[in-house]
Scaffold this motif. Structure first.
Motif, PDB file in Angstrom:
ATOM      1  N   LEU A 108       6.235  20.979  -1.996  1.00 22.88           N
ATOM      2  CA  LEU A 108       5.354  22.014  -1.447  1.00 22.88           C
ATOM      3  C   LEU A 108       5.972  23.375  -1.758  1.00 22.88           C
ATOM      4  CD1 LEU A 108       4.475  21.234   2.305  1.00 22.88           C
ATOM      5  CD2 LEU A 108       2.917  21.193   0.377  1.00 22.88           C
ATOM      6  N   PRO A 109       5.172  24.449  -1.779  1.00 24.54           N
ATOM      7  CA  PRO A 109       5.793  25.774  -1.940  1.00 24.54           C
ATOM      8  C   PRO A 109       6.585  26.202  -0.695  1.00 24.54           C
ATOM      9  CG  PRO A 109       3.427  25.832  -2.439  1.00 24.54           C
ATOM     10  CD  PRO A 109       3.712  24.482  -1.858  1.00 24.54           C
ATOM     11  N   PHE A 110       6.359  25.586   0.477  1.00 22.29           N
ATOM     12  CA  PHE A 110       7.087  25.869   1.720  1.00 22.29           C
ATOM     13  C   PHE A 110       7.169  27.347   2.061  1.00 22.29           C
ATOM     14  CE2 PHE A 110       9.168  21.617   0.981  1.00 22.29           C
ATOM     15  CZ  PHE A 110       8.650  21.018   2.107  1.00 22.29           C
ATOM     16  N   LYS A 111       6.052  27.886   2.467  1.00 25.30           N
ATOM     17  CA  LYS A 111       6.024  29.274   2.918  1.00 25.30           C
ATOM     18  C   LYS A 111       6.474  29.309   4.373  1.00 25.30           C
ATOM     19  CE  LYS A 111       2.858  33.073   2.594  1.00 25.30           C
ATOM     20  NZ  LYS A 111       1.669  33.342   3.337  1.00 25.30           N
ATOM     21  N   GLY A 112       7.253  30.310   4.738  1.00 22.04           N
ATOM     22  CA  GLY A 112       7.768  30.368   6.110  1.00 22.04           C
ATOM     23  C   GLY A 112       6.742  30.895   7.109  1.00 22.04           C
ATOM     24  N   GLY A 113       7.081  30.750   8.389  1.00 23.01           N
ATOM     25  CA  GLY A 113       6.274  31.359   9.439  1.00 23.01           C
ATOM     26  C   GLY A 113       5.356  30.385  10.155  1.00 23.01           C
ATOM     27  N   GLU A 114       4.951  30.798  11.351  1.00 25.06           N
ATOM     28  CA  GLU A 114       4.098  29.951  12.191  1.00 25.06           C
ATOM     29  C   GLU A 114       2.731  29.701  11.542  1.00 25.06           C
ATOM     30  OE1 GLU A 114       2.682  31.798  15.762  1.00 25.06           O
ATOM     31  OE2 GLU A 114       2.486  29.898  16.809  1.00 25.06           O
ATOM     32  N   LEU A 164       9.698  22.953  11.815  1.00 25.54           N
ATOM     33  CA  LEU A 164      10.315  22.523  13.083  1.00 25.54           C
ATOM     34  C   LEU A 164      11.741  23.053  13.187  1.00 25.54           C
ATOM     35  CD1 LEU A 164       9.075  18.833  13.264  1.00 25.54           C
ATOM     36  CD2 LEU A 164       8.921  20.455  15.158  1.00 25.54           C
ATOM     37  N   ALA A 165      12.480  22.941  12.084  1.00 29.67           N
ATOM     38  CA  ALA A 165      13.896  23.343  12.121  1.00 29.67           C
ATOM     39  C   ALA A 165      14.041  24.833  12.406  1.00 29.67           C
ATOM     40  CB  ALA A 165      14.572  22.988  10.795  1.00 29.67           C
ATOM     41  N   LEU A 166      13.083  25.620  11.941  1.00 25.40           N
ATOM     42  CA  LEU A 166      13.208  27.070  12.095  1.00 25.40           C
ATOM     43  C   LEU A 166      12.441  27.606  13.295  1.00 25.40           C
ATOM     44  CD1 LEU A 166      12.948  27.883   8.314  1.00 25.40           C
ATOM     45  CD2 LEU A 166      14.978  28.080   9.735  1.00 25.40           C
ATOM     46  N   GLY A 167      11.849  26.693  14.059  1.00 24.14           N
ATOM     47  CA  GLY A 167      11.145  27.140  15.270  1.00 24.14           C
ATOM     48  C   GLY A 167       9.765  27.710  15.003  1.00 24.14           C
ATOM     49  N   CYS A 168       9.226  27.494  13.810  1.00 24.07           N
ATOM     50  CA  CYS A 168       7.873  28.009  13.511  1.00 24.07           C
ATOM     51  C   CYS A 168       6.807  27.084  14.091  1.00 24.07           C
ATOM     52  CB  CYS A 168       7.666  28.130  12.006  1.00 24.07           C
ATOM     53  SG  CYS A 168       8.926  29.080  11.168  1.00 24.07           S
ATOM     54  N   LEU A 169       7.127  25.790  14.165  1.00 21.51           N
ATOM     55  CA  LEU A 169       6.250  24.828  14.847  1.00 21.51           C
ATOM     56  C   LEU A 169       7.087  24.183  15.937  1.00 21.51           C
ATOM     57  CD1 LEU A 169       4.450  22.762  12.026  1.00 21.51           C
ATOM     58  CD2 LEU A 169       3.433  24.532  13.471  1.00 21.51           C
TER      59      LEU A 169
END
Ligand code: FAD
Length: 417
Positions: A144-150, A190-195
């Protein structure tokens, strides 16, 4: 995050340094009287939280901390932390029976504005070079391109659950290795707290009432409980999680063969399943769960290398790095963690089972692209003529296996691992 905060009357401020030093400085300079934070579970983070409290409380700054990382709230689990079972099933069954998962908080519609002096200060978002990294562009081959953020995390969930209806067959597909949709790919968010796991849980419940409830919908929650479990194990064992002998206190004689470690890390072992997975990690920062289990087992059991080198290597690269899940899973797969059976994998057997046509191998090891299905998992078995016909020269364009796998299995049994 900053965009969301601005919509509700606040903004993000980014500071760099040790939190236990930087935050008290901000409090002093801007007359802040309360600090609120989410607690973490691992020892270094716990130490930092303790120092922060010690630095703030004597100055009259109130400190409030909350738990938000797990599905089961630590205050609700039916165990004292020191009595968390060492076997996952015992933990899961009792929690499933007794814990009511807390509902989501409503999103705040507005936040109080920042104190005047703070809102006027300019804070710059540090770029990647600030931390000593060279700029990198994500690999186009990544799952996936894995864009950050909620927002991006929620979009991924929407895609996986609602647009593509993939949740209903998650249990059958989750052991895949190739492509975006065999598993949820929620881990980086999940790891970064976005979900949050509780948000995912509430969406699973909504899916179950609106679409279908089956073993697959349950299985996603089951996996989130695994995640919880490693977080609770980390709380229970503290720094023991990072000891060579692990939480079991098993004193194996680990090797520190640097050449073997480097070959493993670079994905040049001559064992395609291992190499393809390590190259995926190196190029994209992600690897499937099936892949992670196999490369970890191969390093710690077949090569007998100190598992902590592998865990640290993962730590340096994973975009979903989570202290508890990484170190807990590494220990588990290395025979010093929570696996009561202490198993090892038949690597070629795993490759044939989970990549039967070799598509995953060919995707990450283009040098083996033309190798037939018969030899794709053990290319060193090709005779010279067959090698020529598919443009491979074992020992030159692709390595000989770094070890004899069959011998290594015998060694594992001898060591009693
Ligand atoms: P899915 O299969 O869709 O699962 C949904 C969620 O459940 C995941 O996002 C994850 O949060 C949780 N989950 C699933 N399996 C596990 C598991 N075995 N342990 C803990 N949580 C799990 N996961 C991380 O998030 N960070 C890590 O640093 C990490 N390191 C690992 C190291 C090793 C050696 C191994 C064997 C596993 C590791 N995992 C880690 C667990 C697992 O591999 C990843 O969570 C999973 O591959 C992420 O893909 P996904 O979101 O598509 O998973």
């Amino acid at each position: 995050l900053n965009r969301r905060l601005e919509q509700i009357n606040s903004r993000l401020i980014i500071l760099t340094g040790h939190p236990e030093e930087v935050i008290p400085r901000v409090c002093r300079n801007h007359d802040v009287d309360r600090v609120v934070f989410h607690e973490e579970e691992a020892t270094e983070e716990k130490l930092c939280e303790m120092k922060l409290r010690d630095n703030l409380t004597p100055r009259g700054v109130a400190v409030n901390s909350y738990y938000g990382a797990t599905l089961f709230h630590p205050g609700d689990v039916p165990f004292e932390i020191e009595n968390i079972p060492d076997v996952f099933t015992a933990f899961r069954k009792k929690c499933e029976k007794h814990v009511q998962i807390r509902p989501l908080f409503p999103e705040p519609e507005t936040l109080p504005p920042l104190p005047g002096s703070l809102s006027q200060t300019e804070f710059e978002l540090p770029g990647e070079t600030f931390f000593g990294f060279s700029p990198q562009s994500p690999s186009e081959k990544s799952v996936l391109p894995f864009k950050g953020g909620e927002q991006a995390g929620k979009e991924r969930l929407h895609h996986y659950f609602w647009d593509k209806d993939l949740l209903k067959k998650y249990k059958e597909t989750r052991n895949g290795m190739l492509g975006a949709d065999y598993s949820s790919k929620f881990s980086p968010w999940l790891a970064l707290g976005c979900l949050s796991p509780r948000f995912i849980y509430s969406e699973v419940k909504r899916y179950e009432s609106g679409r279908v409830r089956n073993q697959s919908t349950y299985w996603l929650i089951f996996e989130l409980i695994w995640r919880d479990y490693f977080h609770f194990i980390s709380l229970k064992y503290g720094s023991k999680l990072f000891h060579a002998s692990g939480i079991k206190g098993k004193e194996y004689k680990w090797s520190r063969n640097n050449d073997h470690f480097r070959i493993w890390a670079e994905g040049k072992t001559g064992i395609p399943l291992i190499d393809a997975n390590m190259r995926e990690l190196n190029q994209s920062g992600f690897m499937s769960n099936r892949g992670r289990q196999n490369v970890a087992c191969f390093l710690a059991k077949n090569l007998n290398i100190d598992w902590r080198l592998g865990a640290s290597y993962f730590e340096s690269l994973l975009i979903d790095y989570d202290v508890c899940s990484n170190w807990g899973n590494w220990a588990y797969n290395s025979g010093v963690g929570n696996d009561p059976r202490d198993r090892y994998f038949n690597i070629v057997g795993q490759a044939k089972r989970y990549d039967p046509d070799g598509d995953y191998i060919r995707y990450w090891l283009p040098e083996l692209e033309k190798v037939s299905d018969e030899f794709i998992h053990e290319p060193h078995r090709m005779n010279v003529e067959t090698q020529k016909s598919c443009g491979v020269e074992i020992g030159h364009t692709y390595p000989f296996p770094v070890i004899n796998l069959e011998e290594s299995y015998r060694e594992i049994l001898k060591r009693g691992a």
